[in-house]
Design a protein around this motif. Structure first.
Motif, PDB file in Angstrom:
ATOM      1  N   ARG A  22      46.385   0.997  46.873  1.00 22.56           N
ATOM      2  CA  ARG A  22      47.170   0.067  47.676  1.00 22.56           C
ATOM      3  C   ARG A  22      48.667   0.357  47.536  1.00 22.56           C
ATOM      4  N   LEU A  23      49.261   0.829  48.623  1.00 20.61           N
ATOM      5  CA  LEU A  23      50.703   1.067  48.648  1.00 20.61           C
ATOM      6  C   LEU A  23      51.305   0.245  49.774  1.00 20.61           C
TER       7      LEU A  23
ATOM      8  N   ALA B 225      65.232   2.472  43.382  1.00 18.92           N
ATOM      9  CA  ALA B 225      64.703   2.513  42.019  1.00 18.92           C
ATOM     10  C   ALA B 225      63.499   1.579  41.867  1.00 18.92           C
ATOM     11  N   VAL B 226      63.569   0.415  42.503  1.00 17.05           N
ATOM     12  CA  VAL B 226      62.446  -0.531  42.445  1.00 17.05           C
ATOM     13  C   VAL B 226      61.189   0.114  43.035  1.00 17.05           C
ATOM     14  N   HIS B 227      61.337   0.795  44.155  1.00 11.68           N
ATOM     15  CA  HIS B 227      60.177   1.432  44.785  1.00 11.68           C
ATOM     16  C   HIS B 227      59.660   2.613  43.967  1.00 11.68           C
ATOM     17  N   ILE B 228      60.573   3.382  43.374  1.00  9.24           N
ATOM     18  CA  ILE B 228      60.141   4.490  42.511  1.00  9.24           C
ATOM     19  C   ILE B 228      59.321   3.940  41.338  1.00  9.24           C
TER      20      ILE B 228
ATOM     21  N   LYS C   6      51.691   3.004  40.040  1.00  6.60           N
ATOM     22  CA  LYS C   6      50.437   3.207  40.762  1.00  6.60           C
ATOM     23  C   LYS C   6      49.867   4.609  40.599  1.00  6.60           C
ATOM     24  N   ILE C   7      50.733   5.618  40.420  1.00  8.30           N
ATOM     25  CA  ILE C   7      50.192   6.985  40.399  1.00  8.30           C
ATOM     26  C   ILE C   7      50.328   7.696  39.061  1.00  8.30           C
ATOM     27  N   GLU C   8      51.191   7.201  38.178  1.00  9.21           N
ATOM     28  CA  GLU C   8      51.403   7.927  36.930  1.00  9.21           C
ATOM     29  C   GLU C   8      50.496   7.365  35.832  1.00  9.21           C
TER      30      GLU C   8
END
Ligand code: CA
Length: 238
Positions: A160-161, A201-204, A210-212
């Motif tokens: 979910r993104l 930065a918030v989105h990073i 979610k992916i790391e």
């Protein structure tokens, strides 16, 4: 379009102006009423934050589990915390109350044009899953990023993104190894020349969660000291 607004005068004003631009607008006075209508997912949501019962941010959290359609928060709440939380939950724009209805209609138009211009993030096509054989599928590790469907899949499951998280990830993954500063990402992904760069930065951070495997020691989205972020492809696991 869906207007979630408990003040009937404001809701009707918004509906009138958007109606003049040819949009079909429905109004929900509460978040609960809006969520009850999700069998028909709107193309865009205008969302008040101060609502009776469930508030706007709670609505946004629930809505994002069903749809990546753009959301504009229209609110008198001015705190950075509300804004950051809204952005973190996938809001696309903010309009402060009191607002000019003509400015609001213009911002809606601009957002819809921006979405039309952006490749690979059609909010209507999010639910389909990663389509094999399309030219816009990018793979990294066990992830498949589908630019046509607007989805990120891993091991056959869709992650979910938010729409913006997807766009940011797609931008970076399709430019492996290149570093981008926050201002550049803001311009290229948000299509905004000005505004609050902390959004990037918030989105990073949210993408990393979610992916790391270890968001504090990212494998894929690296921080490049002094110059921003880059996607680390292949075996590059420094
Ligand atoms: Ca209100």
């Amino acid at each position: 379009m869906l207007v979630v607004e408990d003040d009937p005068a404001i809701a009707e004003l918004v509906a009138t102006y958007l109606g003049r631009d040819g949009h079909v607008v429905s109004i929900a006075a509460t978040a609960e009423a809006a969520l009850a209508r999700m069998d028909e997912i709107p193309d865009l949501v205008l969302l008040d934050l101060g609502l009776p019962g469930m508030d706007g941010l709670q609505f946004l959290r629930a809505f994002r589990t069903a749809s990546m359609a753009p959301v504009i928060i229209v609110s008198a709440r001015e705190s950075d915390e509300d804004k950051l939380e809204g952005l973190g939950l996938g809001a696309d724009d903010f309009i402060s109350k009191p607002f000019s209805p003509r400015v609001l209609a213009a911002r809606v138009g601009a957002l819809l044009r921006r979405i039309d211009l952006e490749s690979g993030a059609d909010p209507d096509r999010v639910a389909g899953g990663a389509a094999a054989g399309t030219s816009n599928v990018l793979g990294f590790g066990s992830f498949l990023l589908d630019g046509d469907a607007g989805t990120l899949a891993r091991d056959g499951g869709i992650l979910r993104l938010s729409r913006r998280e997807f766009q940011l990830l797609y931008f970076l993954v399709s430019r492996p190894g290149r570093s981008f500063g926050a201002a550049e990402l803001h311009r290229e992904v948000w299509h905004l020349e000005h505004g609050d760069l902390s959004t990037v930065a918030v989105h990073i951070q949210r993408l990393r969660r979610k992916i790391e495997e270890d968001p504090a020691e990212p494998r894929w989205i690296k921080t490049v000291p002094g110059s921003g972020y880059r996607f680390a492809p292949g075996q590059d696991a420094q």
